[in-house]
Enzyme design. Structure first.
Site, PDB file in Angstrom:
ATOM      1  N   LEU A 363     -31.571  17.174 -58.888  1.00 43.38           N
ATOM      2  CA  LEU A 363     -30.629  18.284 -59.060  1.00 43.38           C
ATOM      3  C   LEU A 363     -29.304  18.211 -59.097  1.00 43.38           C
ATOM      4  O   LEU A 363     -28.406  18.773 -59.553  1.00 43.38           O
ATOM      5  CB  LEU A 363     -31.276  19.361 -58.132  1.00 43.38           C
ATOM      6  CG  LEU A 363     -32.652  20.068 -58.023  1.00 43.38           C
ATOM      7  CD1 LEU A 363     -32.754  21.121 -57.119  1.00 43.38           C
ATOM      8  CD2 LEU A 363     -32.817  20.514 -59.736  1.00 43.38           C
ATOM      9  N   GLY A 364     -28.904  17.277 -58.094  1.00 47.82           N
ATOM     10  CA  GLY A 364     -27.379  16.907 -57.846  1.00 47.82           C
ATOM     11  C   GLY A 364     -27.211  15.735 -56.834  1.00 47.82           C
ATOM     12  O   GLY A 364     -28.079  15.257 -56.166  1.00 47.82           O
ATOM     13  N   ARG A 365     -26.109  15.368 -56.624  1.00 48.07           N
ATOM     14  CA  ARG A 365     -25.782  14.427 -55.888  1.00 48.07           C
ATOM     15  C   ARG A 365     -24.480  14.645 -55.197  1.00 48.07           C
ATOM     16  O   ARG A 365     -23.721  14.905 -55.826  1.00 48.07           O
ATOM     17  CB  ARG A 365     -25.682  12.808 -56.554  1.00 48.07           C
ATOM     18  CG  ARG A 365     -25.491  11.690 -55.941  1.00 48.07           C
ATOM     19  CD  ARG A 365     -25.382  10.335 -56.717  1.00 48.07           C
ATOM     20  NE  ARG A 365     -26.860   9.979 -57.518  1.00 48.07           N
ATOM     21  CZ  ARG A 365     -27.657   9.364 -56.746  1.00 48.07           C
ATOM     22  NH1 ARG A 365     -27.497   8.767 -55.856  1.00 48.07           N
ATOM     23  NH2 ARG A 365     -28.473   9.218 -57.638  1.00 48.07           N
ATOM     24  N   GLY A 366     -24.376  14.424 -53.991  1.00 43.57           N
ATOM     25  CA  GLY A 366     -23.111  14.603 -53.069  1.00 43.57           C
ATOM     26  C   GLY A 366     -22.930  13.181 -52.021  1.00 43.57           C
ATOM     27  O   GLY A 366     -23.247  12.367 -52.290  1.00 43.57           O
ATOM     28  N   GLY A 367     -21.642  13.547 -51.344  1.00 40.51           N
ATOM     29  CA  GLY A 367     -21.302  12.473 -50.481  1.00 40.51           C
ATOM     30  C   GLY A 367     -22.390  12.159 -49.527  1.00 40.51           C
ATOM     31  O   GLY A 367     -22.236  11.188 -48.979  1.00 40.51           O
ATOM     32  N   GLY A 369     -25.826  12.365 -50.055  1.00 43.89           N
ATOM     33  CA  GLY A 369     -27.048  12.013 -50.431  1.00 43.89           C
ATOM     34  C   GLY A 369     -27.289  12.851 -51.687  1.00 43.89           C
ATOM     35  O   GLY A 369     -26.532  13.423 -52.394  1.00 43.89           O
ATOM     36  N   VAL A 371     -30.152  15.545 -54.057  1.00 43.14           N
ATOM     37  CA  VAL A 371     -31.124  16.743 -53.940  1.00 43.14           C
ATOM     38  C   VAL A 371     -31.938  16.637 -54.960  1.00 43.14           C
ATOM     39  O   VAL A 371     -31.958  16.640 -56.118  1.00 43.14           O
ATOM     40  CB  VAL A 371     -30.034  18.179 -53.953  1.00 43.14           C
ATOM     41  CG1 VAL A 371     -31.219  19.398 -53.685  1.00 43.14           C
ATOM     42  CG2 VAL A 371     -29.029  17.977 -52.853  1.00 43.14           C
ATOM     43  N   LYS A 385     -33.307  17.813 -49.921  1.00 40.91           N
ATOM     44  CA  LYS A 385     -32.034  16.916 -49.608  1.00 40.91           C
ATOM     45  C   LYS A 385     -32.193  15.467 -48.998  1.00 40.91           C
ATOM     46  O   LYS A 385     -32.725  15.835 -47.851  1.00 40.91           O
ATOM     47  CB  LYS A 385     -31.033  17.775 -48.672  1.00 40.91           C
ATOM     48  CG  LYS A 385     -29.629  17.211 -48.635  1.00 40.91           C
ATOM     49  CD  LYS A 385     -28.833  18.183 -47.951  1.00 40.91           C
ATOM     50  CE  LYS A 385     -27.331  17.693 -47.895  1.00 40.91           C
ATOM     51  NZ  LYS A 385     -26.493  18.748 -46.954  1.00 40.91           N
ATOM     52  N   ASP A 482     -17.186  24.644 -44.147  1.00 40.68           N
ATOM     53  CA  ASP A 482     -17.001  24.126 -45.381  1.00 40.68           C
ATOM     54  C   ASP A 482     -17.383  24.869 -46.475  1.00 40.68           C
ATOM     55  O   ASP A 482     -18.263  24.792 -47.201  1.00 40.68           O
ATOM     56  CB  ASP A 482     -17.895  22.654 -45.404  1.00 40.68           C
ATOM     57  CG  ASP A 482     -17.610  21.965 -46.617  1.00 40.68           C
ATOM     58  OD1 ASP A 482     -16.381  22.132 -47.125  1.00 40.68           O
ATOM     59  OD2 ASP A 482     -18.387  21.104 -47.003  1.00 40.68           O
TER      60      ASP A 482
END
Length: 679
Positions: A363-367, A369, A371, A385, A482
């Site tokens: 579904l997505g990628r962040g700092g 890891g 999801v 996640k 955040d």
């Protein structure tokens, strides 16, 4: 040896006789109780009507299950899916359970023909349906209570004390019952004039341990309002039920239909003992029984003791491994960690649910890891996640989110379903939120056309309620630190849910707290309050600042990127531009052009509130309690907003941010600020 046999059988008779003496035939029958919940209607030709009809029709081929619980749904992801849950009493046979649920479903849709949500209680089962996901969600309304027998007059206080004591004991057993069955039955001590108290409690097994506990507590607390000191009591809600009598109305455990048995090896000790006994004479059999049974009991106790010690050792090692040197470790974390153990999910289960974490399900990628979308075997959709294995800050996020979200229950906070730790793997499992995050809508020129003012105003109010819960209404005071558009998830009905508690700070709600300091400054540039970004000073007003930025972004459709483009305002950040437009009486020019409808007074009031939240001085910003009052009461006069933070000379954060800060690193993408502790 004959006297031994006589004594043995006499002891067995004495043990069982009291139970059979008090056993009675349960004539517990009542007419079906239909409840058409007043939460909206549907039309006969709607998609939801078709899905509900298909769901009910499919029950004709329903296969019996061991635990008497059924989670059903019908329809695609168009938003008109029909959901249903069925639950039978513990002693009901499997075929009878299926028949009861089929009858209940057919009659419920006839009694509530156009109602989007409804529930019915039959003598042996419960059935409910809804147009929203109900699996894993506690529902305590509507309720139904049945009273039988007479009201207690003598020893009333003693009666109520014993009644509540028994139900409290059974509640704990049922709540800890695991994902297949949450049920307990038992009896309590006798009181003057009464032989013994008997009770059963039951939750739908999809509930968490905490939700089951809370549902039953709600029911217990409602006893005084309807039926205190009644000899016979039955109480029902959609998610739980309980019953209390002064006679044994339930079956013995041995008489109940057993759960699926574990496969026993052919060469088990029991099999060996049976083989040996059959080869002896009568006298030898007695000697063997007298010798073998004590040996088996001692061996069984020794095995159990070893397993318990090993479990406690693994539990202690696991706890230390997860907590480590977390910012939350200490009295709060140690006391509360035990509440999270019921949330453990096996790694193989998550691999299967996400198709081995395939890229198609990402579904997505962040700092910290990626999801992934997943589906549990029973059909529940989840978001997994998967934290990066080499990220120290990822570990901190992992610990924070487990320990925080396990305590929090609010409709505007994302719900943690479980977590997994195996080797280097760190995974968090959340409820699946269909519409992704707010930033994917509000900053997209096409998608934000879908967000009229009614939807945006609902988002602002929902975020405010979620923050108010974190700051003042939860057991602990929590500062998110955040809050940003990408951390606001939108469900199927566009309700906002605050997510990502990895950077959150937790304090005892009894502590008086104005400001605190940290040497680990982390967050997202553009949403960080100036006192926090420059000096590491944070309080609830830090989140208020971020909320103000979100309000202005939702209304303008622009990002607060501090120096990016805002139409023709290339040299100005978003907050400066909006404040200047407010001062020059051109504020209508900042409203997103796609907001062609909606109350202009309401929109301008929200801009006003947003500007009050982003004032440079934390002392002049309102609390979230005041913000909620401003949003809900037009009689509340709003003060004139002062200049917001980060205008003109404050566009760039000074280099001498704090003596305790080793350094700030900013990425060009969304400019996330992180700090690393000294070695």
């Amino acid at each position: 040896m004959e006297h031994v046999r006589v004594i043995f059988f006499f002891a067995c008779f004495l043990t069982l006789a009291p139970f059979h003496a008090f056993a009675q035939v349960d004539s517990y029958e009542f007419d079906p109780d239909f409840n058409c919940v007043d939460r909206g209607n549907f039309t006969a030709n709607s998609t939801f009507a078709g899905n509900l009809n298909r769901l009910v029709s499919s029950l004709s081929s329903l296969k019996s299950q061991a635990y008497g619980f059924y989670n059903l749904s019908s329809g695609d992801s168009s938003g008109e899916r029909a959901y249903a849950i069925g639950l039978c009493r513990r002693e009901v046979k499997r075929d009878d359970c299926v028949s009861c649920i089929q009858t209940a479903a057919r009659n419920l849709t006839k009694q509530c023909p156009l109602t989007k949500q409804a529930v019915v209680w039959y003598t042996h089962c419960m059935f409910r349906y809804s147009n929203r996901t109900i699996y894993g969600r506690k529902e305590t309304n509507p309720t139904k209570a049945f009273i039988a027998g007479e009201e207690i007059s003598a020893n009333r206080d003693d009666f109520e004390r014993l009644q509540r004591g028994l139900l409290d004991r059974l509640k704990g057993i049922a709540a800890a019952g695991g994902p297949n069955r949450k049920y307990a039955q038992g009896n309590g001590s006798a009181s003057a004039g009464y032989r013994r108290f008997y009770g059963t409690v039951q939750c739908t097994p999809d509930l968490s341990e905490q939700d089951c506990n809370d549902c039953l507590v709600f029911g217990f607390e409602n006893i005084p309002s309807c039926c205190d000191a009644e000899i016979g009591l039955r109480w029902f809600s959609p998610s739980c039920n309980f019953r209390f009598e002064t006679w044994r109305f339930y079956e013995f455990d041995a008489d109940l239909e057993p759960d699926p048995p574990a496969i026993q090896p052919a060469d088990s000790p029991q099999s060996a003992a049976r083989t040996e006994r059959t080869g002896k004479g009568k006298g030898g059999s007695k000697v063997i029984i007298a010798i073998v049974i004590p040996i088996l009991l001692v061996a069984l106790l020794a095995i159990c003791l070893c397993l318990v010690l090993k479990w406690r050792k693994n539990k202690s090692g696991y706890k230390n491994k997860v907590l480590g040197k977390s910012p939350l470790s200490g009295s709060i974390a140690e006391d509360e960690f035990s509440n999270t153990e019921s949330l453990l999910v096996h790694f193989e289960t998550l691999k299967t649910a996400t198709d081995n974490f395939s890229s198609e399900n990402e579904l997505g990628r962040g700092g910290f890891g990626s999801v992934y979308k997943g589906v549990f075997p029973q059909g529940q959709e989840i978001a997994v996640k998967r934290l990066s294995g080499n990220s120290g800050q990822g570990d901190n996020e992992f610990k924070n989110e487990i320990l925080l979200l396990a305590k929090l229950q609010h409709r505007n906070l994302v719900r943690l379903i479980g977590f997994c730790i195996q080797g280097e793997e760190r995974l968090l499992v959340y409820e699946f939120i269909k519409n992704a995050s707010l930033d994917q809508f509000i900053f997209d020129t096409e998608k934000r056309q879908l967000l009229d003012w009614v939807v945006r105003y609902k988002m602002i109010g929902g975020i405010a309620r979620g923050l108010l819960y974190l700051h003042e209404d939860s057991r602990f005071r929590i500062i998110h630190r955040d809050l940003k558009a990408s951390n606001i998830l939108l469900d199927q009905e566009m309700n906002p849910k605050i997510a990502d508690f990895g950077l959150a700070k937790l304090f005892d709600s009894g502590q008086t707290m104005t400001h605190r300091f940290t040497s680990r400054i982390a967050g997202t540039y553009g949403y960080m309050a100036p006192e926090y970004a420059m000096h590491g000073q944070f309080s609830v007003k830090t989140d208020v600042f971020s909320f103000g930025v979100l309000v202005i972004e939702i209304i303008t459709g622009k990002r607060n990127n501090n120096g990016g483009s805002n139409g023709d305002e290339d040299a100005e950040d978003l907050l400066s531009w909006v404040w200047r437009s407010w001062r020059e009486d051109t504020i209508l020019s900042v409203i997103d052009p796609s907001l062609t409808a909606g109350s202009r007074n309401e929109i301008l009031r929200c801009i006003h509130i947003g500007l009050l939240c982003v004032q440079e001085s934390a002392a002049t910003r309102p609390t979230m309690a005041t913000v909620s009052l401003m949003l809900n009461s037009y009689s509340f006069t709003l003060p004139t907003p002062l200049r917001p933070a980060f205008v003109l000379e404050s566009v760039v954060i000074p280099s001498n941010v704090s003596s305790s800060t080793e350094g700030l690193q900013m990425s060009s993408n969304d400019v996330t600020v992180s700090e690393f502790s000294p070695r």
